[in-house]
Design a protein around this motif. Structure first.
Motif, PDB file in Angstrom:
ATOM      1  N   ARG A 247       0.540  -1.110  -0.268  1.00  0.00           N
ATOM      2  CA  ARG A 247       0.137   0.212  -0.014  1.00  0.00           C
ATOM      3  C   ARG A 247       0.510   1.159   0.029  1.00  0.00           C
ATOM      4  NH1 ARG A 247      -5.226   0.937   0.921  1.00  0.00           N
ATOM      5  NH2 ARG A 247      -5.214   2.916   1.227  1.00  0.00           N
ATOM      6  N   ILE A 248       0.689   2.162  -0.788  1.00  0.00           N
ATOM      7  CA  ILE A 248       1.542   3.617  -0.692  1.00  0.00           C
ATOM      8  C   ILE A 248       0.221   4.424  -0.287  1.00  0.00           C
ATOM      9  CG2 ILE A 248       2.039   5.521  -2.150  1.00  0.00           C
ATOM     10  CD1 ILE A 248       2.186   2.702  -4.224  1.00  0.00           C
ATOM     11  N   PHE A 249       1.246   4.695   0.351  1.00  0.00           N
ATOM     12  CA  PHE A 249       0.681   6.702   1.602  1.00  0.00           C
ATOM     13  C   PHE A 249       1.100   7.720   1.625  1.00  0.00           C
ATOM     14  CE2 PHE A 249       1.076   2.373   4.391  1.00  0.00           C
ATOM     15  CZ  PHE A 249      -0.376   2.462   4.989  1.00  0.00           C
ATOM     16  N   LEU A 250       0.133   8.691   1.799  1.00  0.00           N
ATOM     17  CA  LEU A 250       0.391  10.012   1.527  1.00  0.00           C
ATOM     18  C   LEU A 250       1.982  10.483   1.939  1.00  0.00           C
ATOM     19  CD1 LEU A 250      -3.049  11.881   1.614  1.00  0.00           C
ATOM     20  CD2 LEU A 250      -1.365  11.103  -1.048  1.00  0.00           C
ATOM     21  N   THR A 251       2.021  10.337   3.152  1.00  0.00           N
ATOM     22  CA  THR A 251       3.257  10.270   4.386  1.00  0.00           C
ATOM     23  C   THR A 251       4.236   8.838   4.295  1.00  0.00           C
ATOM     24  OG1 THR A 251       4.331  11.559   6.265  1.00  0.00           O
ATOM     25  CG2 THR A 251       2.111   9.766   5.937  1.00  0.00           C
ATOM     26  N   TYR A 252       5.762   9.328   4.897  1.00  0.00           N
ATOM     27  CA  TYR A 252       6.635   7.992   5.390  1.00  0.00           C
ATOM     28  C   TYR A 252       5.869   7.306   6.687  1.00  0.00           C
ATOM     29  CZ  TYR A 252       9.380   9.858   2.057  1.00  0.00           C
ATOM     30  OH  TYR A 252      10.157  10.874   0.209  1.00  0.00           O
ATOM     31  N   MET A 253       6.154   6.448   6.909  1.00  0.00           N
ATOM     32  CA  MET A 253       5.671   5.252   7.849  1.00  0.00           C
ATOM     33  C   MET A 253       6.914   5.565   8.690  1.00  0.00           C
ATOM     34  SD  MET A 253       2.567   4.664   7.751  1.00  0.00           S
ATOM     35  CE  MET A 253       1.883   6.286   7.184  1.00  0.00           C
ATOM     36  N   SER A 254       6.868   5.714  10.097  1.00  0.00           N
ATOM     37  CA  SER A 254       8.147   6.018  10.959  1.00  0.00           C
ATOM     38  C   SER A 254       7.649   4.296  11.164  1.00  0.00           C
ATOM     39  CB  SER A 254       7.157   6.752  11.835  1.00  0.00           C
ATOM     40  OG  SER A 254       7.525   8.477  11.579  1.00  0.00           O
ATOM     41  N   GLY A 255       7.474   3.911  11.808  1.00  0.00           N
ATOM     42  CA  GLY A 255       6.986   2.499  12.989  1.00  0.00           C
ATOM     43  C   GLY A 255       6.203   1.478  12.523  1.00  0.00           C
ATOM     44  N   ALA A 256       5.962   0.511  12.596  1.00  0.00           N
ATOM     45  CA  ALA A 256       4.747  -0.617  12.969  1.00  0.00           C
ATOM     46  C   ALA A 256       5.318  -1.890  14.386  1.00  0.00           C
ATOM     47  CB  ALA A 256       4.976  -1.581  11.653  1.00  0.00           C
ATOM     48  N   VAL A 257       3.678  -1.682  14.160  1.00  0.00           N
ATOM     49  CA  VAL A 257       3.602  -3.167  15.557  1.00  0.00           C
ATOM     50  C   VAL A 257       2.945  -3.754  15.358  1.00  0.00           C
ATOM     51  CG1 VAL A 257       2.405  -3.116  18.456  1.00  0.00           C
ATOM     52  CG2 VAL A 257       4.027  -0.813  17.682  1.00  0.00           C
ATOM     53  N   PHE A 258       3.585  -5.123  15.559  1.00  0.00           N
ATOM     54  CA  PHE A 258       2.546  -6.738  15.247  1.00  0.00           C
ATOM     55  C   PHE A 258       1.878  -6.785  16.889  1.00  0.00           C
ATOM     56  CE2 PHE A 258       4.665  -7.073  11.118  1.00  0.00           C
ATOM     57  CZ  PHE A 258       3.742  -7.376  10.740  1.00  0.00           C
ATOM     58  N   ASP A 259       0.627  -7.634  16.835  1.00  0.00           N
ATOM     59  CA  ASP A 259      -0.061  -7.632  18.273  1.00  0.00           C
ATOM     60  C   ASP A 259       0.726  -8.724  17.966  1.00  0.00           C
ATOM     61  OD1 ASP A 259      -1.187  -9.349  15.671  1.00  0.00           O
ATOM     62  OD2 ASP A 259      -3.081 -10.101  17.701  1.00  0.00           O
ATOM     63  N   CYS A 260       0.803  -9.608  19.402  1.00  0.00           N
ATOM     64  CA  CYS A 260       1.466 -11.469  19.490  1.00  0.00           C
ATOM     65  C   CYS A 260       0.731 -12.956  18.857  1.00  0.00           C
ATOM     66  CB  CYS A 260       1.551 -11.817  21.342  1.00  0.00           C
ATOM     67  SG  CYS A 260      -0.217 -12.166  21.349  1.00  0.00           S
ATOM     68  N   SER A 261      -0.172 -12.536  17.655  1.00  0.00           N
ATOM     69  CA  SER A 261      -0.774 -13.109  17.135  1.00  0.00           C
ATOM     70  C   SER A 261      -0.367 -13.324  15.822  1.00  0.00           C
ATOM     71  CB  SER A 261      -2.247 -13.595  17.608  1.00  0.00           C
ATOM     72  OG  SER A 261      -2.763 -12.203  16.901  1.00  0.00           O
ATOM     73  N   GLY A 262       0.128 -11.767  15.688  1.00  0.00           N
ATOM     74  CA  GLY A 262       0.683 -11.772  14.498  1.00  0.00           C
ATOM     75  C   GLY A 262      -0.780 -11.743  12.721  1.00  0.00           C
ATOM     76  N   THR A 263      -1.812 -10.665  13.765  1.00  0.00           N
ATOM     77  CA  THR A 263      -2.925 -11.290  12.705  1.00  0.00           C
ATOM     78  C   THR A 263      -3.154  -9.609  12.762  1.00  0.00           C
ATOM     79  OG1 THR A 263      -4.728 -11.295  14.372  1.00  0.00           O
ATOM     80  CG2 THR A 263      -3.473 -13.474  13.333  1.00  0.00           C
ATOM     81  N   VAL A 264      -2.926  -8.980  13.804  1.00  0.00           N
ATOM     82  CA  VAL A 264      -3.134  -7.213  13.974  1.00  0.00           C
ATOM     83  C   VAL A 264      -2.084  -6.490  13.577  1.00  0.00           C
ATOM     84  CG1 VAL A 264      -4.167  -4.890  15.248  1.00  0.00           C
ATOM     85  CG2 VAL A 264      -5.427  -7.883  15.394  1.00  0.00           C
ATOM     86  N   LEU A 265      -2.245  -5.433  13.143  1.00  0.00           N
ATOM     87  CA  LEU A 265      -0.894  -4.134  12.437  1.00  0.00           C
ATOM     88  C   LEU A 265      -1.357  -3.163  12.635  1.00  0.00           C
ATOM     89  CD1 LEU A 265       1.986  -4.402  11.278  1.00  0.00           C
ATOM     90  CD2 LEU A 265       1.009  -4.511   8.758  1.00  0.00           C
ATOM     91  N   LEU A 266      -0.339  -2.738  12.780  1.00  0.00           N
ATOM     92  CA  LEU A 266      -0.482  -1.421  13.484  1.00  0.00           C
ATOM     93  C   LEU A 266       0.779  -0.161  12.443  1.00  0.00           C
ATOM     94  CD1 LEU A 266      -2.462  -1.114  16.727  1.00  0.00           C
ATOM     95  CD2 LEU A 266      -3.398  -0.814  15.196  1.00  0.00           C
TER      96      LEU A 266
END
Length: 363
Positions: A247-266
């Protein structure tokens, strides 16, 4: 610039060029003499007179309606010092906005006057080709001057390059506005123009991308990895060595976070376009669910944020005196309540993972 193809060589040849672009591509790529080019809004290159001022902005009067509002300062008559202070501050702020707005207004008549010799030299022009121009009214004064300076507007032939249906609609509005007969108009498509990239430049492009390539996060089981390439974000399946989602965003992503199950990504973006963006793994694929909805004038990540939890399909953001909950399936805000001493402790704690992106605390 990264191809030897020159698809417009039969269009850009001889004649004169009114260039709305800030780059000298018609000189370098198509060999047009600089003396036949008018950089109406300036050019990026440095000349004998130094760098030109680049002209940006909108049509005069476009924002006038923004200044039409009701003022009620009746309390000033009663010597209310607070009301007087508010009035003075608002007037100063408004003046600054007006000045900024004026700076970003194209004064087309002045620009035409400073380039009048170019327009006067169009008296005998018979064919006019527009390429890549939106034909929005902000630039209509220039076209009006072209028509005005021509000896016989009824002999002028107009060729409009169109990239999509929106261009066709604007062409129709344009010719109606200027009273151009349909038999003077021809359309050609620019959306189907192919070019072949040079192999060497492809390699250079790849190297450039590697320079901006950054791994933002990996899931706890090591299966998934989030990789940023410029504004593009890829979710990589490391076991299959393939990209599962991009996915292309309008701004740069600074970081990412997975939950422990690996099914939710922020994904987290900092800066002027700060925000938190939700992905969910469902039905065997990663799906983008949207940006977590902020409250007006209050972002999702603030200095007052204390804890971030995941519980019962809810993302819970705990602030000093407020609790917000987001639906993990949709990213929608489903709970937002002010609490004197906000506290939540149950659920998977994602706080430290988020703080790892900010390092010096939320801001």
């Amino acid at each position: 610039t990264n191809t030897n193809d020159r698809p417009l060589c039969n269009v850009i040849k001889g004649g004169k060029v009114l260039n709305f672009n800030y780059t000298e591509f018609v000189e370098d790529l198509y060999g047009v003499d600089a003396e036949n080019i008018c950089y109406i809004h300036g050019c990026r290159k440095k000349t004998d007179r130094g760098r030109q001022r680049l002209i940006l902005g909108h049509i005069p009067g476009a924002n006038d309606a923004a200044y039409e509002f009701e003022d009620d300062y009746s309390a000033i008559d009663n010597l209310d010092e607070h009301a007087q202070l508010l009035y003075d501050v608002q007037q100063i702020a408004l003046q600054m906005v007006v000045e900024a707005d004026d700076t970003l207004t194209k004064k087309c008549k002045e620009i035409i006057q400073s380039n009048q010799p170019f327009f006067d030299g169009l008296a005998d022009i018979r064919q006019i080709v527009t390429i890549g121009h939106s034909l929005y009214p902000v630039d209509w004064d220039y076209f009006a001057e072209i028509i005005k300076c021509n000896k016989d507007r009824n002999r002028m032939q107009w060729f409009f390059g169109c990239y999509g249906n929106g261009d066709l609609e604007r062409v129709q509005t344009f010719i109606n506005t200027f009273g151009i007969n349909k038999d003077q108009v021809a359309i050609f498509r620019t959306d189907t123009i192919p070019v072949t990239l040079l192999a060497d430049n492809k390699g250079e492009k790849s190297k450039a991308n590697v320079k901006h390539r950054k791994v933002l996060a990996s899931s706890e089981d090591g299966k998934w990895q989030v990789v940023r390439e410029g504004r593009k974000v890829n979710i990589i399946d490391r076991t299959a060595n393939s990209c599962s989602c991009s996915r292309i965003f309008l701004t740069y992503m600074s970081g990412a976070v997975f939950d422990c199950s690996g099914t939710v990504l922020l994904l987290v973006a900092r800066g002027l376009r700060a925000g938190v963006f939700l992905f969910r793994f469902a039905n065997g694929e990663w799906q983008y669910r949207g940006e977590l909805e902020p409250i007006p004038h209050q972002g999702v990540i603030t200095k007052r944020l204390q804890k971030i939890l995941l519980r019962d399909n809810r993302l819970i953001f705990v602030y000093n005196s407020r609790i917000r909950k987001y639906d993990v399936e949709t990213g929608k805000l489903v709970y937002n309540k002010a609490v004197r001493h906000a506290f939540e402790s149950e659920g998977e704690d994602l706080t430290q993972k988020f703080k790892g992106i900010y390092r010096t605390g939320f801001y």
